[in-house]
Design a protein around this motif. Sequence first.
Motif, PDB file in Angstrom:
ATOM      1  N   GLN A  71       0.642  -1.246   0.022  1.00 29.05           N
ATOM      2  CA  GLN A  71       0.027   0.218   0.326  1.00 29.05           C
ATOM      3  C   GLN A  71       1.419   0.977  -0.292  1.00 29.05           C
ATOM      4  O   GLN A  71       1.108   1.966   1.041  1.00 29.05           O
ATOM      5  N   PHE A  74       3.665   6.739  -5.532  1.00 29.09           N
ATOM      6  CA  PHE A  74       4.680   7.754  -6.004  1.00 29.09           C
ATOM      7  C   PHE A  74       4.546   8.501  -6.504  1.00 29.09           C
ATOM      8  O   PHE A  74       3.893   8.874  -7.471  1.00 29.09           O
ATOM      9  N   LYS A 104      -5.808   7.733  -3.501  1.00 30.84           N
ATOM     10  CA  LYS A 104      -7.604   6.918  -3.467  1.00 30.84           C
ATOM     11  C   LYS A 104      -7.527   6.069  -4.296  1.00 30.84           C
ATOM     12  O   LYS A 104      -8.279   5.287  -3.015  1.00 30.84           O
ATOM     13  N   ARG A 105      -7.061   5.636  -5.359  1.00 28.60           N
ATOM     14  CA  ARG A 105      -7.314   4.340  -5.716  1.00 28.60           C
ATOM     15  C   ARG A 105      -6.441   3.027  -4.484  1.00 28.60           C
ATOM     16  O   ARG A 105      -6.644   2.220  -5.019  1.00 28.60           O
ATOM     17  N   MET A 106      -5.352   3.687  -4.000  1.00 20.94           N
ATOM     18  CA  MET A 106      -5.224   2.688  -2.940  1.00 20.94           C
ATOM     19  C   MET A 106      -5.725   2.809  -1.334  1.00 20.94           C
ATOM     20  O   MET A 106      -4.943   2.345  -0.352  1.00 20.94           O
ATOM     21  N   ALA A 107      -6.885   3.034  -1.432  1.00 18.62           N
ATOM     22  CA  ALA A 107      -7.287   3.334   0.801  1.00 18.62           C
ATOM     23  C   ALA A 107      -5.778   4.590   1.048  1.00 18.62           C
ATOM     24  O   ALA A 107      -6.168   3.969   1.941  1.00 18.62           O
ATOM     25  N   PHE A 144       6.726  10.416  -2.283  1.00 18.63           N
ATOM     26  CA  PHE A 144       5.937   8.892  -2.113  1.00 18.63           C
ATOM     27  C   PHE A 144       5.307   8.267  -0.239  1.00 18.63           C
ATOM     28  O   PHE A 144       5.625   9.343   0.304  1.00 18.63           O
ATOM     29  N   MET A 146       3.476   5.649   2.193  1.00 21.11           N
ATOM     30  CA  MET A 146       3.460   4.272   2.877  1.00 21.11           C
ATOM     31  C   MET A 146       2.369   4.414   3.806  1.00 21.11           C
ATOM     32  O   MET A 146       2.864   4.344   4.380  1.00 21.11           O
ATOM     33  N   PRO A 156      -6.668  -1.763   5.310  1.00 22.04           N
ATOM     34  CA  PRO A 156      -5.812  -0.693   4.610  1.00 22.04           C
ATOM     35  C   PRO A 156      -4.973  -0.351   6.101  1.00 22.04           C
ATOM     36  O   PRO A 156      -5.776  -0.641   6.668  1.00 22.04           O
ATOM     37  N   GLY A 192      -7.879  -2.150 -12.384  1.00 22.87           N
ATOM     38  CA  GLY A 192      -7.483  -2.744 -11.367  1.00 22.87           C
ATOM     39  C   GLY A 192      -6.882  -1.185 -11.297  1.00 22.87           C
ATOM     40  O   GLY A 192      -7.532  -0.120 -11.615  1.00 22.87           O
ATOM     41  N   VAL A 193      -4.785  -1.404 -11.126  1.00 25.74           N
ATOM     42  CA  VAL A 193      -4.637  -0.049 -10.867  1.00 25.74           C
ATOM     43  C   VAL A 193      -3.585   1.034 -11.882  1.00 25.74           C
ATOM     44  O   VAL A 193      -2.932   1.467 -11.028  1.00 25.74           O
ATOM     45  N   ASP A 254      -8.090   3.343 -17.312  1.00 25.70           N
ATOM     46  CA  ASP A 254      -7.929   2.998 -15.842  1.00 25.70           C
ATOM     47  C   ASP A 254      -6.532   1.979 -15.808  1.00 25.70           C
ATOM     48  O   ASP A 254      -6.453   1.461 -15.257  1.00 25.70           O
TER      49      ASP A 254
ATOM     50  N   SER B 186     -11.084  -4.644 -10.602  1.00 24.48           N
ATOM     51  CA  SER B 186     -10.681  -6.699 -10.724  1.00 24.48           C
ATOM     52  C   SER B 186      -9.801  -6.335  -9.946  1.00 24.48           C
ATOM     53  O   SER B 186      -8.685  -5.756  -9.591  1.00 24.48           O
ATOM     54  N   PHE B 206      -8.152  -2.866  -1.690  1.00 24.22           N
ATOM     55  CA  PHE B 206      -8.348  -2.731  -0.268  1.00 24.22           C
ATOM     56  C   PHE B 206      -9.408  -1.134  -1.036  1.00 24.22           C
ATOM     57  O   PHE B 206     -10.782  -1.317   0.023  1.00 24.22           O
TER      58      PHE B 206
END
Lengths: 356, 356
Positions: A71, A74, A104-107, A144, A146, A156, A192-193, A254, B186, B206
């Motif tokens: 999680q 960067f 946001k996408r990574m909470a 970044f 973390m 999270p 996805g991310v 995305d 996904s 997450f």
Amino acid sequence: MNSSTKQKLDIQKAESSRIGQVDFNNLTFGSTFSDHMFECDYKDGEWQNPTIKPYGPLTISPGAKVFHYGQAVFEGMKAYKDDDGKVWLFRPEENFNRINKSSKRMAIPEFPKDIFFEALTELVKIDKEWVKKGLGNSLYIRPFVMATQVGVSASPSTEYKFMILMSPAQAYYTGDVKVEIAEHYSRSANGGVGAAKAAGNYGAQFFPTNLAREKGFQQVIWTDASKHEYLEEAGTMNVFFRVNDTLLTAPISDRILDGVTRKSVIALAKRDNITVEERPVSVSEIVEAAKNGNLKEIFGAGTAAVISPVSAFSYHDTVYDLEHQDNGFAMRFKKELMDIQHNRSEDPFGWRYEVL
Amino acid sequence: MNSSTKQKLDIQKAESSRIGQVDFNNLTFGSTFSDHMFECDYKDGEWQNPTIKPYGPLTISPGAKVFHYGQAVFEGMKAYKDDDGKVWLFRPEENFNRINKSSKRMAIPEFPKDIFFEALTELVKIDKEWVKKGLGNSLYIRPFVMATQVGVSASPSTEYKFMILMSPAQAYYTGDVKVEIAEHYSRSANGGVGAAKAAGNYGAQFFPTNLAREKGFQQVIWTDASKHEYLEEAGTMNVFFRVNDTLLTAPISDRILDGVTRKSVIALAKRDNITVEERPVSVSEIVEAAKNGNLKEIFGAGTAAVISPVSAFSYHDTVYDLEHQDNGFAMRFKKELMDIQHNRSEDPFGWRYEVL
Ligand SMILES: Cc1ncc(COP(=O)(O)O)c(C=O)c1O
Ligand SMILES: Cc1ncc(COP(=O)(O)O)c(C=O)c1O
């Protein structure tokens, strides 16, 4: 939303500088760090204690979630010194917006804009000697975030650390790159991310990129994961294709990083009346254009190398060579961008941001 | 291949134990760590200085690649204490093989088997008091590897740290879970890293899982990224569907983790003459089976919760409820697995591994 109550930036200066030990003519990208770094912790629902301090190691639990669940996000940006000794950033607001989009996408909680800009500009000012004059020289800046909460359960984090490191970078010319078009591995999924600068997106590319290297290609151009029919982007660069005098590039989705260099190239091209098509670019049309001579150039666009011309690409075990164009689009955009970045030309779009 | 020259395991014992401060009846999963941990560094092309030492913080550069590129993988396994005080692992060879498979995909050097097993068993022996008797109690074991080379350039690290942490876990019954079938987000792409226990796969889930939670669903069942037509797996569990008396589960692919619990359930089912179909399971057939009453059970299978019955799933804004089956497949496999794990039954497959 996070508290935006401005917190006072604490500045702890290094007792002495390490700059004398650095050979600025022999820098390996990203491996030397300037004297100071920025650190700010998220705890109890807010970002706390923004601090500039001497660059140095962290003390962190091996149970911190960043090690286990990736999680982390960067950014990559640069500071430039012009011939008068003034220091500039290039479109820093884009990087600020993007790190929060990635977060946001990574909470991960978003970071406040005021602290970001104060920290960034103070840090560059304090380490201004680390930004060297000369076209292509720069100070690479790495914000970044973390996850620091201790816990090996997949949920999270409640605690985070936001940092900025800075690393002097040299004007470098690695030569044109040879690329492999991905036919088996992929970089990101729909939903996805891929559009986030999430740490795990990069580690995931190392193995397939190693395989390409073993075959003599420095980079992979990723394609859609479903059918490998459409060209997306390279590891740390968006990609442009010049077919006759039209510039093609994959649309933002995305799966693709919305690159600052990419959007700057598009703006420059449009200003210069070059037709730009942001649309799905199929592998088959590019192979076809290569075969019939209409494919004039391929180049990558990203902060690290600015513009990287591609000298060959491989697909289905065939290598398609591209002639280097000294007066092509790639070299032209590279010069135009660098001139703006280093304050050697007008700045019609208002991209430069003066630090000091 | 890495050097397999056996290195001597250095053991540094803690001066005193923290076990007295731990309330074993009130454990939060993954947040309390035992007295010792294992650490081994990869440098100059080999794994060096395997060491068991007191659990404690690391000193690590903020430029370490794990923070920036998510080059990290992990495993999850458990130690169990039987009523006679003997301590067992469950199929540890599977976890060993899988961490190296994950490492390979993430361009991380493989870890030597002899050091892994020596470290694992010594660590469990030293902290054996942390494994509590009682069905469902266990010591959760977290091996992991992270990239430690300092450098903010996106390329594989030349240095790594392999560690093992251990965390006591309680028998827990969270109730049946409600799940949402993914229709937009996904988890992994064809040709991606879904089959690896790569750190970034988890952080990436997450945000969409938070969205599901806000709607009252604890977990997401991921579907294929191309069209969201086929059911794949949950965040940390493989998923089984019982349609009448047939058990369906997605086949292993490069998008799905090859779960130890999954393959153990399949083995138990086959032994018991239950038909198991490992094949793409479409959302539409499961919705159809739910509508016409043929869908009897859905359950997740993974090390942490062993078996998690699903009480409802949502798809296209419709919630499909499932009756809890006290004598269903889920509860039966859960008991069979736990009895084997805790040495309360025969071990016809040779899955138990005696530590001491
Ligand atoms: C995946 C990816 N694509 C494209 C780019 C180019 O983006 P930018 O021009 O903002 O540096 C980067 C980054 O730096 C990247 O990581
Ligand atoms: C994504 C994923 N699927 C399935 C599982 C179940 O695997 P196992 O039964 O080996 O614990 C896990 C992990 O623990 C997982 O992380």
